[in-house]
Design an enzyme around this catalytic site. Structure first.
Site, PDB file in Angstrom:
ATOM      1  CG  HIS A  12       4.958   3.703   4.635  1.00 18.56           C
ATOM      2  ND1 HIS A  12       5.084   4.623   5.652  1.00 18.56           N
ATOM      3  CD2 HIS A  12       3.622   3.647   4.356  1.00 18.56           C
ATOM      4  CE1 HIS A  12       3.888   5.094   5.972  1.00 18.56           C
ATOM      5  NE2 HIS A  12       2.988   4.499   5.202  1.00 18.56           N
TER       6      HIS A  12
ATOM      7  CG  HIS B 173      -6.749   3.309   5.257  1.00 21.21           C
ATOM      8  ND1 HIS B 173      -7.039   4.654   5.216  1.00 21.21           N
ATOM      9  CD2 HIS B 173      -5.390   3.219   5.181  1.00 21.21           C
ATOM     10  CE1 HIS B 173      -5.911   5.345   5.109  1.00 21.21           C
ATOM     11  NE2 HIS B 173      -4.905   4.493   5.074  1.00 21.21           N
TER      12      HIS B 173
END
Length: 753
Positions: A91, A279
């Site tokens: 992020h 993920h």
């Protein structure tokens, strides 16, 4: 939005401000950022040197130890902080967009508003706080910018993944970057401005109500995301994990993914690798209703000391954590690298369900509970996925890549390693900025590679002779100046791309950009190439690059026009077409460039706003911008040889005439077109036409602050100062991409370099 408390504060900085009265006023604040005044480090602090003295392996060992050192105040999922730190690094770097080069992890901006308070960054305040003891230990030898990203790398390695490498060299900034356009929405998770059929967001923390969005939408499969944005909602890094506007439509979600990741310079293979690789670790958090989540860090009480999103659900941490509102753990081994993500994606059929927070997600049909609980070793859960995960299986192109990776684990691991490295380093600029023991030796296709100089460069005597040779070619000085400026001013301080080094102005796509006036460019390049060939053929061992000659041509012409000695530092080299990604470089082409009187405004952006934006990308101050405009105009460095703003009777000579004539009260200006882009200056008494100019010129007489600067140069005693300031600003721009040089007066900690 609630009323701003600052406006009621009857102290310095409070009250109604200029921008409240005049919202359309041109703001120069982005030209005053990241100055030495805001930097607490010593002027001569050299971050690159400090990083090289870092105990790098010791730091990595400390970070590895932290991964499993769970703290009671913020416990680690599955006893390992790896997933949290991967998200933190992702992020930080993932805000980058190739369109204008802004965002990214290169300045540590995740520490500041608005990023530190984005709803997509919930709990990353805790991640950075967990890192503080390590940052405190190593001090200024490691910047926050580097530490946030390196920690993500170490997190991957601590869970068994082999990374591609890591490069340090990102100096910190010390204030929020106000130059980035994050969108025009005024509520979190809103997207009503970036999409024609978007939705308003909501006050406070929450999830987008997909059921409500679905009632209002006509088509989420065909919509255009506003440029330069690379996220689908205000406050998100990429796309809504629930699906477009919260609607669990995997096919439409895939389209959003392709747009947003594409604008971050990722192709389909890299996109799949990043999602599937990222993920493979950790989990999302949606243990309960989002109304339990309190204010973000920037709005939290002072006693919370920069931490936000206090959670009143249960313990407010650990098994009761709420971030996105989604509650998904992708694999049975969330702290270990493996193929679990892709295996589960294709092993099961999936159906929509809701998280405990009411967010749309997916659960495996007819499955047994095989997913570990993050805090109870005796508990297992059903496999779950996000809409954005199912999208990879439903989109034909993504599906093909996923199946290929599933069948070839080594290929998948390599693709993820390379895509992750690109994610972390895309905004770092050329390899000359990359430092540390883990810098990979392989030349990567996206790094804008320029070969190192492996020959003897020219000396002062050669420079003097070459300047004479260039001027003797007969090319008009204004054309030499135009091409030199066009080459150097392609630089973007945001992601350190472009610039004169590499001479990419001679390569596709820059050699066909309209703003570069291809016919003039070809004429100048042909002349300079003949000078280059003659010199290189006659000099034993010495060579001169075309990149150096392009700049030197401008220097020679400028010296002739000014009567001053203009600094020149050789050492540039020429890039090749092979190492120039044409598609990637198309994003550097300006829509409008006020420096060369090119282009015009749009319905959303006025010409003068484009000029300030361009000046910001060139890391210019307001005085530097002013001096450069005044000089380039009288030197006739306009696109297509136009006379716009050439406010002098002696064009080609460096004088302060531009400012004198622009501020002449005997001249009245009137619009020459319905758009208000071009203006004619008339003599107030005779009504004779005197000049033509654009908005990029008249703003220096109309805007109070720019006029104040112009007045300094227009004064009787201002010409010599103007000439010195122009030459200094010119020299700065010519060397913006010379990361091999220590920038005088800035120190290498200067974030704009």
């Amino acid at each position: 939005m609630s009323e701003c408390p600052v406006r009621k504060s009857n102290v310095g900085g409070g009250g109604t401000r200029n921008h409240d009265w005049w919202p359309a006023q041109l703001r120069l604040n982005i030209l005053r950022q990241h100055t030495p005044v805001s930097n607490p480090l010593d002027k001569d602090f050299d971050y690159a040197a400090a990083f090289k003295s870092l105990d790098y392996e010791g730091l990595k060992k400390d970070l590895t130890k932290l991964m499993t050192d769970s703290q009671d105040w913020w416990p680690a999922d599955f006893g390992h902080y790896g997933g949290l730190f991967i998200r933190m690094a992702w992020h930080s770097a993932g805000t980058y967009r190739v369109t204008d080069g802004r965002g990214g992890g290169g300045e540590g901006q995740q520490r500041f508003a608005p990023l530190n308070s984005w709803p997509d960054n919930v709990s990353l305040d805790k991640a950075r706080r967990l890192l503080w003891p390590i940052k405190q230990k190593y001090g200024n030898k490691i910047s926050w910018s580097d530490l946030l990203l390196l920690t993500g790398n170490v997190a991957l390695e601590s869970m068994g993944f082999k990374t591609f490498g890591f490069a340090g060299g990102r100096p910190d900034t010390w204030e929020a970057d106000e130059s980035v356009y994050w969108g025009a929405e005024t509520t979190w998770l809103g997207n009503e401005d970036r999409y024609s059929e978007g939705q308003e967001g909501h006050e406070g923390h929450g999830v987008v109500q997909g059921d409500e969005s679905k009632k209002q939408h006509t088509d989420i499969h065909n919509r255009d995301l506003q440029s330069p944005l690379a996220s689908s909602h205000m406050g998100l890094i990429y796309v809504n994990p629930e699906g477009p506007d919260g609607i669990p439509d995997p096919v439409a979600s895939a389209k959003d993914i392709r747009v947003t990741f594409g604008r971050m310079a990722m192709n389909d293979e890299e996109t799949v690798a990043l999602i599937a690789g990222g993920h493979s670790f950790g989990k999302t958090h949606g243990a309960g209703p989002t109304h339990h989540v309190g204010k973000e860090p920037e709005a939290a009480p002072i006693e919370h000391q920069g931490l936000g999103w206090a959670n009143s659900f249960g313990q407010g941490k650990g098994p009761d954590t709420i971030t996105s509102g989604l509650e998904v753990t992708w694999t049975p081994t969330p702290t270990k690298w493996g193929m679990g993500y892709l295996e589960y994606l294709y092993k099961f059929d999936w159906e929509p369900t809701k998280s405990p927070a009411g967010a749309n997600q997916w659960v495996a049909k007819n499955a047994e509970p095989t997913i570990p609980d993050a805090y109870d070793p005796n508990k297992k859960k059903l496999p779950t996925m996000l809409t954005t995960d199912i999208a990879l299986r439903m989109d034909p192109a993504y599906d093909k890549i996923c199946r290929d990776y599933l069948a070839n684990p080594d290929k998948f691991a390599d693709a993820f390693a390379r895509a992750w490295f690109k994610l972390l380093h895309r905004d770092m600029g050329p390899r000359t900025r990359w430092i540390g023991p883990e810098v990979p030796s392989e030349i990567l296709p996206w790094e804008d590679y320029i070969p190192p100089v492996d020959y003897q460069i020219i000396d002062d005597n050669d420079i003097a002779a070459l300047k004479k040779e260039i001027l003797a070619t007969g090319v008009a000085p204004k054309k030499l100046i135009f091409v030199a400026w066009s080459s150097a001013s392609s630089f973007r301080g945001s992601d350190k791309r472009g610039g004169a080094n590499g001479a990419r102005i001679r390569l596709a796509p820059q050699n066909e950009w309209k703003v570069n006036d291809p016919s003039t460019l070809r004429e100048v390049l042909a002349a300079l190439e003949s000078v280059q060939q003659k010199f290189n053929d006659s000099s034993s061992g010495k060579k001169v690059s075309l990149a150096d000659l392009i700049v030197l041509g401008g220097v020679a012409a400028l010296e002739q026009a000014s009567g001053l000695v203009v600094p020149f530092t050789p050492g540039r080299n020429d890039a090749t077409q092979e190492h120039t990604d044409v598609h990637s470089f198309t994003h550097l082409e300006p829509h409008a460039d006020g420096f060369r009187s090119y282009g015009k405004g749009t319905k959303r952006v006025r010409t003068e706003q484009f000029l300030i934006d361009r000046a910001s990308l060139l890391t210019l101050s307001a005085p530097e911008l002013t001096a450069l405009i005044g000089g380039l105009r009288v030197l006739e460095a306009n696109y297509d040889g136009s006379s716009y703003g050439v406010l002098t009777k002696t064009p080609g000579k460096l004088t302060n005439d531009y400012f004198v004539n622009l501020l002449d009260t005997n001249t009245a200006w009137k619009a020459a077109d319905n758009e208000g882009e071009v203006f004619i200056g008339y003599d107030r008494k005779t009504h004779d036409k005197k000049w033509t100019a654009t908005r990029a010129d008249l703003i220096f007489g109309a805007h109070a602050e720019l006029r104040a600067l112009a007045e300094v140069y227009a004064a009787v005693d201002g010409e010599e100062k103007f000439k010195r300031d122009f030459v200094a600003a010119w020299h700065k721009v010519m060397n913006l991409d010379r990361f091999d040089l220590k920038q005088e007066g800035r120190g290498q900690n200067a974030p704009k370099l």
